[in-house]
Write an enzyme that holds these catalytic residues in place. Sequence first.
Site, PDB file in Angstrom:
ATOM      1  N   ASP A 349      28.128 -24.352  47.080  1.00  0.00           N
ATOM      2  CA  ASP A 349      27.717 -23.044  47.548  1.00  0.00           C
ATOM      3  C   ASP A 349      26.865 -22.311  46.851  1.00  0.00           C
ATOM      4  O   ASP A 349      27.331 -21.975  45.578  1.00  0.00           O
ATOM      5  CB  ASP A 349      28.899 -22.148  48.396  1.00  0.00           C
ATOM      6  CG  ASP A 349      28.315 -21.225  48.968  1.00  0.00           C
ATOM      7  OD1 ASP A 349      27.690 -21.393  49.940  1.00  0.00           O
ATOM      8  OD2 ASP A 349      28.496 -19.793  48.610  1.00  0.00           O
ATOM      9  N   GLU A 386      23.751 -26.673  47.482  1.00  0.00           N
ATOM     10  CA  GLU A 386      22.924 -25.746  48.321  1.00  0.00           C
ATOM     11  C   GLU A 386      22.062 -24.912  47.092  1.00  0.00           C
ATOM     12  O   GLU A 386      22.434 -24.318  46.405  1.00  0.00           O
ATOM     13  CB  GLU A 386      23.877 -24.610  48.809  1.00  0.00           C
ATOM     14  CG  GLU A 386      22.982 -23.820  49.745  1.00  0.00           C
ATOM     15  CD  GLU A 386      24.035 -22.763  50.292  1.00  0.00           C
ATOM     16  OE1 GLU A 386      23.757 -22.369  51.537  1.00  0.00           O
ATOM     17  OE2 GLU A 386      24.801 -22.115  49.731  1.00  0.00           O
TER      18      GLU A 386
END
Lengths: 743, 103
Positions: A349, A386
Amino acid sequence: MQRVDLFPTHEFEGLKLRAGRPYPFGATVIGNAVNFSIYSRYATACTLVLFHNHEHEPFVEIPFYKEFRIGNVFSMMVFDLDYENIEYGFRMDGPFNPQEGHRFDKTKILMDPYAKLIVGRDVWGTPPDWNCPYQYRSRVVFDDFDWENDQPLETPVNDLVIYEMHVRNFTCGAAAGVEHPGTFAGIAEKIPYLKELGVNCVELMPIHEFDEFENSKPSPVDGHMLYNVWGYSNVGFFAPKAAYASTGRFGMQVDELKNLIKQLHANGIEIILDVVFNHTAEGNENGPYISYRGIDNKTYYMLTPDGYYFNFSGCGNTLNCNNPNVRDMIVESLRYWVTDYHIDGFRFDLAAILGRDQNGCPMSNPPLLESLAHDPILGKTKLIAEAWDAGGLYQVGSFPSWGRWAEWNGKYRDAIRRFLKGDEHVLQDVKERLVGSPDLYASQNRGIKASVNFITAHDGFTLMDLVSYNGKHNEANGEDNRDGENNNNSWNCGWEGECDDPGINFLRHQQIKNAISLLMVSQGIPMVLSGDEMGNTQFGNNNAYCQDNEIGWLDWNNLEKNADLYRFFRQIIRFRRQHKVLRYEYHLGYCDFRNLGYPDISWHGVKAWEPASGYNNLTLAFMLNGRYAETDGQPDDFIYVAMNMHWEMHGFELPQLPEGMQWHVFANTGMASPNDICEPGRECLAENQHEILVGGRSMMIMVGKAPAPVVEATVPEKDSSEKETLEKETPAKEAPAKESKKK
Amino acid sequence: MDNQFQVKLDGDTLTIVLGEQLTTTNAPALMDELNNYKDKGVAKVVFDASQLTYIASSGIRTIIFAKQKLGGNPEIDFVNCSADVRSVFEMTGLQNYINFVSK
């Protein structure tokens, strides 16, 4: 014989002790002792605090003697502990000087950053006792799970079909029909469903321990409780979320998760964890003391020169990922999940943060990312970034990779969404995205396997909402609809939200079929958002992070209601998995470099071999030459994909096939089910071998191969109508009267 | 406190009659008891769970201990196991260790 270094040398309140082993950090059972080891660069003293399970007050607090510290590591062995029945924490003493970055407070009991079992939030939604001085409590873990012959599957990354899901949302809905809703065991019950769907990899949104009560509050709209459901806010990096296990109340979450992984692997399904190493649940200077802040604030967090927290995560603090010791913790955590849980891969993330230095500046050669790329234990583990963060660093296509890192391709999402809704002048971008984004990933030998393609993910609209809403509807989140993405590239097909207009609903289903078709015929790693295959809606909420209710939960009734979507998804996923020509690892040559008669890929328009077609650049076709994709010496079929995102029907001239081959229709999204898609391998011979009519906002997928000797005999009874209707009746119907192109 | 179990060795079969609960309050004592039979040639361990209504993690560890640490990889039978208890075994994947027997 007992080793001499396992004899106690000290005693404290009846407990036998000796100097511990600095490595590994955390609590480790060694013989009849538990070795406690914790690092803090700036602490001046440390105390081990032991509790009986669930007790508010500790039964003993053992100071680490001076001789128990080596360098900056406090380590101690405690003998003959009934370690199954204790919880432990630490008190750290040291300076409290926020301007210098120090926030030591010896009145706080702190969780072990390396705790492998964390209790305190064992049953989802059970309100905690906020008076308890120690909320998130470390426990000693057992390592006695019987994996038998299991190991990570090591499926080639280009063969993956990823299914992104949330442990709780996946099976919490009343119609899920599982015995253990919202848990790892619940997912295990759904493995037959996942297999039938055809996905071979599940990506779990965060399962590290987090607190669903973080920032929980009643919704100002209707009073229902808002929780931290998604869990992008870690309490600990080594422990699974207890409340995601039916057996969490028994402290058996480790076993339940391992059992899920073992069962997934036995069914050929990999598991990727969404990991959040960019920040912790401690928030900013007003947040709670859980662990890191009190153990070594200046080490664990990126701080401004004034001692405030940098907030590149948008969540209050930023983990100091490129401090060598924090870096080690991250590497150790990932190694642990791979070795002890057999995890197949990780999605990081806001991974751009991992490439920032201790002052927050992006580095050209970030040591953490390089370490992970070259780590021996992670050598065959999928690493997916990401590639952006909340501080404005956007690295899609430029994330430091060393040939190892893949990326969530946000540019794929944006281009395909725009193409789907009929935006003009995106065709050049779309062409790049369909072939694995060579503009982004052809350099550094990254290849197609670096591109994780997705149209929807947990962040943003579901696929059904993408074709049902022009704007977000996040009022239920209690932030006056300010939260969530504003630029969604969505189109509601003529009506905002659910409606009973059959024309609009048909078009929505058609658009969903277009979307999944584009995803499955694109080069790259496709990722499907859980529930899209059954038309799951979040009622226009594109940021359902706090909705522990029907907004966030999958409604399994949709499986029947939208059976055509599920059937379409199932077949198109199978189609992809059967055709190697759709799953290249490295980028194509765009020419006939092996002299096989046709280029590996060729572009077409309404005229064969002429991709520039006019019609506001809303029509496009490509053909893949299966001779470039052999399996055991056998060439794949030719595949031709015609995309008409114009609202009018168009004829597409078919390229001529090699002698002996004929075009067969596999899918036509403009047709009603069951005539919209065939069973892969049982495609219908096209009556017209020279041209197909592709309806407005429709796609057709054709397969070029030698015709089966007796086609009729191979078409199953239930699909018998497909042969006649897939091609002949194109298009199925006129565009709905309410359709109007959104600008 | 009553440990709520009885242990009996008959040939190479060790039979343990469990009480209503196997939790942190009695599992350590059972573990100690099982330790006495380590490497004693036990080929089969029979847990009579007719009265057992609740098993905690410590109880499950005891079963694993019997399987892994007694020596000789003994067969484990669970007799008359309630659905709830069996469910815990199944959710954690430990049912593979155990033969569930109804009598």
